[in-house]
Design a protein around this motif. Structure first.
Motif: not given
Length: 83
Positions: A14-16, A35-36, A56-57, A78-79
């Motif tokens: 859960l790191h950017t 990242p998703y 935004g995505i 967020r997801w």
């Protein structure tokens, strides 16, 4: 470590990420993102992330990703993180 391995590690932790990619207009942009997931669209693999600066995505063609670096910055998903 490959680009996908780095994205996977960041998602798991859960790191950017700092991602540098070629844009549709040919320019190169670096952005910090959450990242998703990956999705196949019309035979092309796309990477979906949340661009923090643009709020935004975004989706990028995996083939246009030039480099990725995992940061030490954490994020609250967020997801579901599927990378």
């Amino acid at each position: 470590m490959s680009i996908k391995d780095t994205i996977h590690s960041a998602g798991k932790n859960l790191h950017t990420i700092m991602i540098t990619a070629r844009e549709k207009d040919g320019s190169v942009e670096t952005r910090e993102a959450e990242p998703y997931s990956y999705r196949m669209t019309a035979g092309t693999e796309k990477f979906f992330c949340y661009d923090i600066q643009k709020d935004g995505i975004r989706n990028l063609l995996v083939s246009n990703i030039l480099s990725v670096e995992e940061t030490n910055s954490s994020f609250e998903p967020r997801w579901p993180v599927e990378v």
